[in-house]
Design a protein around this motif. Structure first.
Motif, PDB file in Angstrom:
ATOM      1  N   GLY A  12       0.826  -1.206   0.000  1.00 44.07           N
ATOM      2  CA  GLY A  12       0.000   0.000   0.000  1.00 44.07           C
ATOM      3  C   GLY A  12       0.854   1.247   0.000  1.00 44.07           C
ATOM      4  O   GLY A  12       1.647   1.459   0.919  1.00 44.07           O
ATOM      5  N   ALA A  16       0.170   6.412   4.792  1.00 41.64           N
ATOM      6  CA  ALA A  16       0.795   5.637   5.880  1.00 41.64           C
ATOM      7  C   ALA A  16       1.980   4.842   5.341  1.00 41.64           C
ATOM      8  O   ALA A  16       3.075   4.855   5.927  1.00 41.64           O
ATOM      9  CB  ALA A  16      -0.235   4.712   6.532  1.00 41.64           C
ATOM     10  N   ASP A  35       1.642  -1.378  -4.851  1.00 45.94           N
ATOM     11  CA  ASP A  35       0.261  -0.880  -4.854  1.00 45.94           C
ATOM     12  C   ASP A  35      -0.495  -1.352  -6.092  1.00 45.94           C
ATOM     13  O   ASP A  35       0.075  -1.460  -7.181  1.00 45.94           O
ATOM     14  CB  ASP A  35       0.219   0.657  -4.790  1.00 45.94           C
ATOM     15  N   THR A  36      -1.764  -1.605  -5.900  1.00 51.51           N
ATOM     16  CA  THR A  36      -2.648  -2.002  -6.996  1.00 51.51           C
ATOM     17  C   THR A  36      -2.809  -0.888  -8.010  1.00 51.51           C
ATOM     18  O   THR A  36      -2.961  -1.130  -9.210  1.00 51.51           O
ATOM     19  CB  THR A  36      -4.070  -2.284  -6.443  1.00 51.51           C
ATOM     20  N   GLY A  42      -2.537   6.433  -2.508  1.00 51.62           N
ATOM     21  CA  GLY A  42      -3.733   5.852  -1.902  1.00 51.62           C
ATOM     22  C   GLY A  42      -4.958   6.722  -2.110  1.00 51.62           C
ATOM     23  O   GLY A  42      -5.126   7.341  -3.170  1.00 51.62           O
ATOM     24  N   GLN A  43      -5.788   6.805  -1.061  1.00 48.51           N
ATOM     25  CA  GLN A  43      -7.052   7.559  -1.170  1.00 48.51           C
ATOM     26  C   GLN A  43      -6.808   9.016  -1.546  1.00 48.51           C
ATOM     27  O   GLN A  43      -7.595   9.613  -2.275  1.00 48.51           O
ATOM     28  CB  GLN A  43      -7.795   7.520   0.169  1.00 48.51           C
ATOM     29  N   TYR A  48      -9.341  12.274  -3.794  1.00 49.77           N
ATOM     30  CA  TYR A  48      -9.541  13.720  -3.579  1.00 49.77           C
ATOM     31  C   TYR A  48      -8.258  14.528  -3.750  1.00 49.77           C
ATOM     32  O   TYR A  48      -7.914  15.340  -2.894  1.00 49.77           O
ATOM     33  CB  TYR A  48     -10.198  13.962  -2.217  1.00 49.77           C
ATOM     34  N   ASP A  55      -6.001  19.028   8.587  1.00 43.85           N
ATOM     35  CA  ASP A  55      -5.576  18.503   9.893  1.00 43.85           C
ATOM     36  C   ASP A  55      -4.284  17.698   9.824  1.00 43.85           C
ATOM     37  O   ASP A  55      -4.117  16.702  10.514  1.00 43.85           O
ATOM     38  CB  ASP A  55      -6.713  17.673  10.537  1.00 43.85           C
ATOM     39  N   VAL A  88      -0.904  -7.415  -4.293  1.00 43.50           N
ATOM     40  CA  VAL A  88      -0.268  -8.513  -3.558  1.00 43.50           C
ATOM     41  C   VAL A  88      -1.293  -9.629  -3.412  1.00 43.50           C
ATOM     42  O   VAL A  88      -2.390  -9.419  -2.891  1.00 43.50           O
ATOM     43  CB  VAL A  88       0.222  -8.054  -2.169  1.00 43.50           C
ATOM     44  N   GLY A 118      -5.042   0.356   3.578  1.00 45.67           N
ATOM     45  CA  GLY A 118      -6.229   1.213   3.630  1.00 45.67           C
ATOM     46  C   GLY A 118      -7.515   0.412   3.743  1.00 45.67           C
ATOM     47  O   GLY A 118      -7.681  -0.421   4.625  1.00 45.67           O
ATOM     48  N   GLY A 120      -8.417  -1.551   1.400  1.00 49.04           N
ATOM     49  CA  GLY A 120      -8.271  -2.647   0.445  1.00 49.04           C
ATOM     50  C   GLY A 120      -8.018  -2.083  -0.934  1.00 49.04           C
ATOM     51  O   GLY A 120      -7.850  -0.867  -1.098  1.00 49.04           O
ATOM     52  N   GLY A 287      -2.260   2.364   9.512  1.00 49.80           N
ATOM     53  CA  GLY A 287      -3.199   3.137   8.688  1.00 49.80           C
ATOM     54  C   GLY A 287      -4.630   2.628   8.800  1.00 49.80           C
ATOM     55  O   GLY A 287      -5.005   1.945   9.761  1.00 49.80           O
ATOM     56  N   ASP A 288      -5.417   2.950   7.775  1.00 51.56           N
ATOM     57  CA  ASP A 288      -6.864   2.674   7.825  1.00 51.56           C
ATOM     58  C   ASP A 288      -7.218   1.192   7.906  1.00 51.56           C
ATOM     59  O   ASP A 288      -8.338   0.854   8.275  1.00 51.56           O
ATOM     60  CB  ASP A 288      -7.539   3.244   6.562  1.00 51.56           C
ATOM     61  N   LEU A 298      -7.373   8.504  10.559  1.00 44.87           N
ATOM     62  CA  LEU A 298      -6.850   9.799  10.108  1.00 44.87           C
ATOM     63  C   LEU A 298      -5.433   9.599   9.618  1.00 44.87           C
ATOM     64  O   LEU A 298      -4.704   8.719  10.111  1.00 44.87           O
ATOM     65  CB  LEU A 298      -6.827  10.800  11.262  1.00 44.87           C
ATOM     66  N   ILE A 299      -5.016  10.465   8.696  1.00 48.13           N
ATOM     67  CA  ILE A 299      -3.667  10.373   8.150  1.00 48.13           C
ATOM     68  C   ILE A 299      -2.628  10.512   9.269  1.00 48.13           C
ATOM     69  O   ILE A 299      -1.644   9.782   9.318  1.00 48.13           O
ATOM     70  CB  ILE A 299      -3.476  11.454   7.063  1.00 48.13           C
TER      71      ILE A 299
HETATM   72  P1  FAD Z   1      -4.966   4.358   1.729  1.00 48.70           P
HETATM   73  O1  FAD Z   1      -4.799   5.814   1.477  1.00 48.70           O
HETATM   74  O2  FAD Z   1      -6.338   3.795   1.592  1.00 48.70           O
HETATM   75  O3  FAD Z   1      -3.964   3.573   0.760  1.00 48.70           O
HETATM   76  C1  FAD Z   1      -3.957   2.166   0.759  1.00 48.70           C
HETATM   77  C2  FAD Z   1      -3.363   1.677  -0.554  1.00 48.70           C
HETATM   78  O4  FAD Z   1      -3.207   0.252  -0.466  1.00 48.70           O
HETATM   79  C3  FAD Z   1      -4.277   1.931  -1.753  1.00 48.70           C
HETATM   80  O5  FAD Z   1      -3.559   2.689  -2.706  1.00 48.70           O
HETATM   81  C4  FAD Z   1      -4.609   0.511  -2.282  1.00 48.70           C
HETATM   82  O6  FAD Z   1      -4.643   0.449  -3.705  1.00 48.70           O
HETATM   83  C5  FAD Z   1      -3.434  -0.318  -1.735  1.00 48.70           C
HETATM   84  N1  FAD Z   1      -3.758  -1.742  -1.582  1.00 48.70           N
HETATM   85  C6  FAD Z   1      -4.780  -2.312  -0.908  1.00 48.70           C
HETATM   86  N2  FAD Z   1      -4.735  -3.639  -0.976  1.00 48.70           N
HETATM   87  C7  FAD Z   1      -3.637  -3.955  -1.734  1.00 48.70           C
HETATM   88  C8  FAD Z   1      -3.050  -5.173  -2.176  1.00 48.70           C
HETATM   89  N3  FAD Z   1      -3.538  -6.384  -1.861  1.00 48.70           N
HETATM   90  N4  FAD Z   1      -1.945  -5.083  -2.972  1.00 48.70           N
HETATM   91  C9  FAD Z   1      -1.401  -3.886  -3.313  1.00 48.70           C
HETATM   92  N5  FAD Z   1      -1.926  -2.693  -2.894  1.00 48.70           N
HETATM   93  C10 FAD Z   1      -3.029  -2.734  -2.115  1.00 48.70           C
HETATM   94  N6  FAD Z   1      -7.994  11.975   6.520  1.00 48.70           N
HETATM   95  C11 FAD Z   1      -7.490  13.001   7.269  1.00 48.70           C
HETATM   96  O7  FAD Z   1      -6.646  12.768   8.158  1.00 48.70           O
HETATM   97  N7  FAD Z   1      -7.881  14.294   7.022  1.00 48.70           N
HETATM   98  C12 FAD Z   1      -8.782  14.617   6.044  1.00 48.70           C
HETATM   99  O8  FAD Z   1      -9.135  15.793   5.880  1.00 48.70           O
HETATM  100  C13 FAD Z   1      -9.307  13.564   5.240  1.00 48.70           C
HETATM  101  N8  FAD Z   1     -10.187  13.818   4.235  1.00 48.70           N
HETATM  102  C14 FAD Z   1     -10.666  12.785   3.489  1.00 48.70           C
HETATM  103  C15 FAD Z   1     -11.539  13.081   2.418  1.00 48.70           C
HETATM  104  C16 FAD Z   1     -12.045  12.057   1.639  1.00 48.70           C
HETATM  105  C17 FAD Z   1     -12.980  12.371   0.500  1.00 48.70           C
HETATM  106  C18 FAD Z   1     -11.662  10.701   1.912  1.00 48.70           C
HETATM  107  C19 FAD Z   1     -12.196   9.573   1.071  1.00 48.70           C
HETATM  108  C20 FAD Z   1     -10.793  10.415   2.949  1.00 48.70           C
HETATM  109  C21 FAD Z   1     -10.283  11.442   3.751  1.00 48.70           C
HETATM  110  N9  FAD Z   1      -9.401  11.195   4.793  1.00 48.70           N
HETATM  111  C22 FAD Z   1      -8.888  12.228   5.527  1.00 48.70           C
HETATM  112  C23 FAD Z   1      -8.998   9.808   5.142  1.00 48.70           C
HETATM  113  C24 FAD Z   1      -7.575   9.510   4.639  1.00 48.70           C
HETATM  114  O9  FAD Z   1      -7.507   9.690   3.234  1.00 48.70           O
HETATM  115  C25 FAD Z   1      -7.221   8.091   5.028  1.00 48.70           C
HETATM  116  O10 FAD Z   1      -7.221   7.975   6.432  1.00 48.70           O
HETATM  117  C26 FAD Z   1      -5.829   7.727   4.501  1.00 48.70           C
HETATM  118  O11 FAD Z   1      -5.770   7.787   3.092  1.00 48.70           O
HETATM  119  C27 FAD Z   1      -5.455   6.319   4.952  1.00 48.70           C
HETATM  120  O12 FAD Z   1      -4.146   6.077   4.500  1.00 48.70           O
HETATM  121  P2  FAD Z   1      -3.573   4.613   4.305  1.00 48.70           P
HETATM  122  O13 FAD Z   1      -2.171   4.799   3.809  1.00 48.70           O
HETATM  123  O14 FAD Z   1      -3.822   3.820   5.534  1.00 48.70           O
HETATM  124  O15 FAD Z   1      -4.494   3.929   3.185  1.00 48.70           O
END
Ligand code: FAD
Length: 335
Positions: A12, A16, A35-36, A42-43, A48, A55, A88, A118, A120, A287-288, A298-299
């Motif tokens: 991912g 995070a 990453d996929t 990621g998100q 967005y 924050d 993966v 995240g 998924g 992370g998420d 949260l990030i």
């Molecule tokens: P993600 O950003 O979800 O990234 C995970 C990555 O893992 C993805 O790219 C996915 O493709 C990859 N993945 C999953 N499974 C596999 C696999 N099997 N093989 C390979 N890759 C894989 N948070 C804040 O703190 N402040 C904000 O203001 C805020 N605003 C937001 C607004 C919107 C519209 C949204 C949708 C979310 C918001 N968030 C905000 C939440 C924040 O984006 C998430 O908490 C954050 O992106 C989580 O990060 P992460 O790295 O854990 O996972």
């Protein structure tokens, strides 16, 4: 068969996962990141990129895409290896190492794996329209990377949620025309956004096509000319379109992660909060994707979890060298 070897495999490339590369690097550990998606972020980049985040500590306001650019920059001194556009599929324990195999048959072995997946792997909810594949990636898109791509285009947006409404409001500023198709005249979005949409529709700046549903596509060689819509009495009409943006939400599937024998609770991985260890030795979660008591999705939480996981992993990578905690101000960014 090439087998890549590294210290940590990060599944991912969201915020995070990217920050974990930096934290690992500060402790002299190398990472491969998978990453996929065919881009990092990621998100933030997928959902967005042009929205401001308020924050992130010490950044009063930062666009999601800029946050990712900064994280990439911060990780760069440690030369992470990215394997994008591949999921993966398998995670196997061998003697002393964990092996990961992706959908493109990339094989990597490491002392530890950090799952930063995240919600998924992402995939859009695709409308069931004949020949849609012909247009996807050419004139049908499920996410907006840059508003500039829509300058002077006739854009048709389908859907009734936040993404559909937010992008209609935003793209009408640059597009030649924006039409919004929705099967009801009520939108599931922030009330202020619904009010703005109504106002712009009354001013003739956005065409509302309600209550209608997508019915078909017309065009040539992947380039749309019209989108066909149908009302509840089966009346069909054609709308001129250069681009169709169906915003029916993203399906996020946990996919293969569900079968890796980790203690899942409501599709989230339970971790031990002082180390970020999962129920399986050498496998960590941040992370998420993870859960623990009072977990905040949260990030900023993901960043702290990345630091915690890397400090614990250090002992797996360097079992004979004690970890002397040091501030970054003391040691600088060493390769
Ligand atoms: P993600 O950003 O979800 O990234 C995970 C990555 O893992 C993805 O790219 C996915 O493709 C990859 N993945 C999953 N499974 C596999 C696999 N099997 N093989 C390979 N890759 C894989 N948070 C804040 O703190 N402040 C904000 O203001 C805020 N605003 C937001 C607004 C919107 C519209 C949204 C949708 C979310 C918001 N968030 C905000 C939440 C924040 O984006 C998430 O908490 C954050 O992106 C989580 O990060 P992460 O790295 O854990 O996972």
């Amino acid at each position: 068969m090439t087998i890549h070897k590294t210290d940590i495999i990060i599944i991912g490339a969201g915020p995070a996962g990217l920050f974990a590369v930096f934290e690992a690097g500060m402790l002299k550990m190398k990472c491969h990141v998978i990453d996929t998606l065919d881009f990092i972020g990621g998100q933030c980049n997928a959902l967005y990129p042009e929205k401001p985040i308020y924050d992130i500590p010490a950044c009063p306001k930062i666009l999601a895409a800029d946050l990712i650019t900064n994280l990439e920059e911060q990780a760069k001194p440690f030369a992470p290896v990215y394997h994008l556009d591949q999921r993966v599929e398998r995670l196997e324990k061998l003697s002393g190492v964990v092996r990961v195999v992706t959908s493109r048959n990339t094989i990597i072995e490491a002392k530890a794996v950090i799952i930063a997946a995240g919600c998924g792997a992402f995939g859009p909810h695709r409308p069931p329209l004949a020949d849609i594949e012909e247009y996807e990636g050419k004139s049908i898109f499920y996410l907006v990377k840059s508003r500039a791509d829509f300058k002077d285009k006739k854009v048709v947006i389908a859907g009734g949620g936040d993404s559909a409404v937010d992008w209609a409001l935003s793209l009408q500023e640059v597009a030649a025309k924006v039409s919004v198709i929705h099967r009801r005249d009520k939108f599931r979005c922030a009330p202020e956004s619904a009010d703005k949409l109504k106002k712009l529709a009354n001013e003739g700046k956005i065409e509302m096509v309600v209550p209608y549903q997508l019915e078909g596509l017309k065009g040539k060689n992947g380039q749309l000319s019209h989108v066909l819509v149908k009302d509840f009495s089966n009346n069909i009409k054609e709308i001129e379109a250069d681009i169709l943006l169906p915003f029916y939400g993203l399906a996020m599937e946990l996919g293969p992660i569900a079968h890796w024998g980790l203690g899942l609770h409501r599709n989230l991985i339970e971790v031990e909060v002082s180390t970020m260890r999962t129920s399986e030795a050498q496998i960590y979660g941040i992370g998420d994707i993870i859960t623990y008591k009072n977990k905040l999705k949260l990030i900023l939480s993901g960043f702290a979890e990345a630091a915690t996981a890397c400090h614990d992993i250090y002992h797996l990578v360097y079992p004979d060298t004690p970890l002397h905690f040091e501030y970054s101000t003391t040691k600088g960014v060493e390769k």
